[in-house]
Scaffold this motif. Structure first.
Motif, PDB file in Angstrom:
ATOM      1  N   ILE A  38       0.843  -1.187   0.000  1.00  0.00           N
ATOM      2  CA  ILE A  38       0.000   0.000   0.000  1.00  0.00           C
ATOM      3  C   ILE A  38       0.884   1.244   0.000  1.00  0.00           C
ATOM      4  N   GLU A  39       0.381   2.261  -0.661  1.00  0.00           N
ATOM      5  CA  GLU A  39       1.097   3.527  -0.738  1.00  0.00           C
ATOM      6  C   GLU A  39       0.383   4.523   0.151  1.00  0.00           C
ATOM      7  N   ILE A  40       1.143   5.135   1.025  1.00  0.00           N
ATOM      8  CA  ILE A  40       0.559   6.129   1.916  1.00  0.00           C
ATOM      9  C   ILE A  40       1.146   7.482   1.563  1.00  0.00           C
ATOM     10  N   SER A  41       0.283   8.361   1.110  1.00  0.00           N
ATOM     11  CA  SER A  41       0.758   9.693   0.729  1.00  0.00           C
ATOM     12  C   SER A  41       1.238  10.436   1.957  1.00  0.00           C
ATOM     13  N   GLN A  42       2.365  11.094   1.807  1.00  0.00           N
ATOM     14  CA  GLN A  42       2.912  11.869   2.912  1.00  0.00           C
ATOM     15  C   GLN A  42       2.826  13.343   2.560  1.00  0.00           C
ATOM     16  N   HIS A  43       2.772  14.146   3.609  1.00  0.00           N
ATOM     17  CA  HIS A  43       2.734  15.572   3.401  1.00  0.00           C
ATOM     18  C   HIS A  43       4.146  16.061   3.095  1.00  0.00           C
TER      19      HIS A  43
END
Ligand SMILES: [Zn+2]
Length: 145
Positions: A38-43
């Motif tokens: 899974i890809e978790i978008s980071q700020h």
């Protein structure tokens, strides 16, 4: 933590991410299939990639449910790169239009393979509006309606 393929030591950071194999091309090739990533978008930085079937993956699902992420993680697992399957030419008609998002199917099937029940999968998939009927359908592998 040792690589399941060559037995070499795996970097602790890599093991913590759920990898069970090292970064050698040979080991990556032999092991990368079948993992749900899974890809978790980071700020303001690069996205984080986590293998769902790992301690970090479990934590990520929990964080997701608790609304920790600004954007929902997405399943980015690629299709298994199997090129050794001989497909008889002309045997099949035109490929049907895929009506289902393969990411949703993979999400459901990855959890099913980990032994989760329908209700649990519905709950985990709530962030993407996964319905119970979808879960049941994907679990049984009927993805083409
Ligand atoms: Zn290795």
């Amino acid at each position: 933590m040792k690589c399941v393929t060559c037995g070499d030591e795996i970097l602790p950071e890599r093991a913590a991410l759920g990898f069970k194999y090292c970064t050698k091309a040979k080991c990556v090739r032999e092991n990368r299939q079948g993992l749900t990533v899974i890809e978790i978008s980071q700020h303001k930085t690069n996205p984080e990639y986590i293998i769902l079937d790992s301690e970090r993956g479990g934590q990520a699902l929990k964080d997701m449910r608790e609304g920790k992420y600004r954007r929902d993680p997405v399943v980015v697992q690629r299709q298994p790169a199997r090129t050794d399957v001989a497909v008889a030419k002309g045997k099949f008609g035109k490929p049907k239009i895929q009506r289902y998002d393969p990411n949703r199917v993979k999400f459901v099937q990855a959890l099913r393979d980990q032994g989760y029940r329908v209700e649990e999968i519905v709950e985990k998939g709530a962030y993407m509006n996964l319905t119970r009927s979808e879960v049941v359908r994907y679990m049984s592998g009927r993805t083409r309606g």
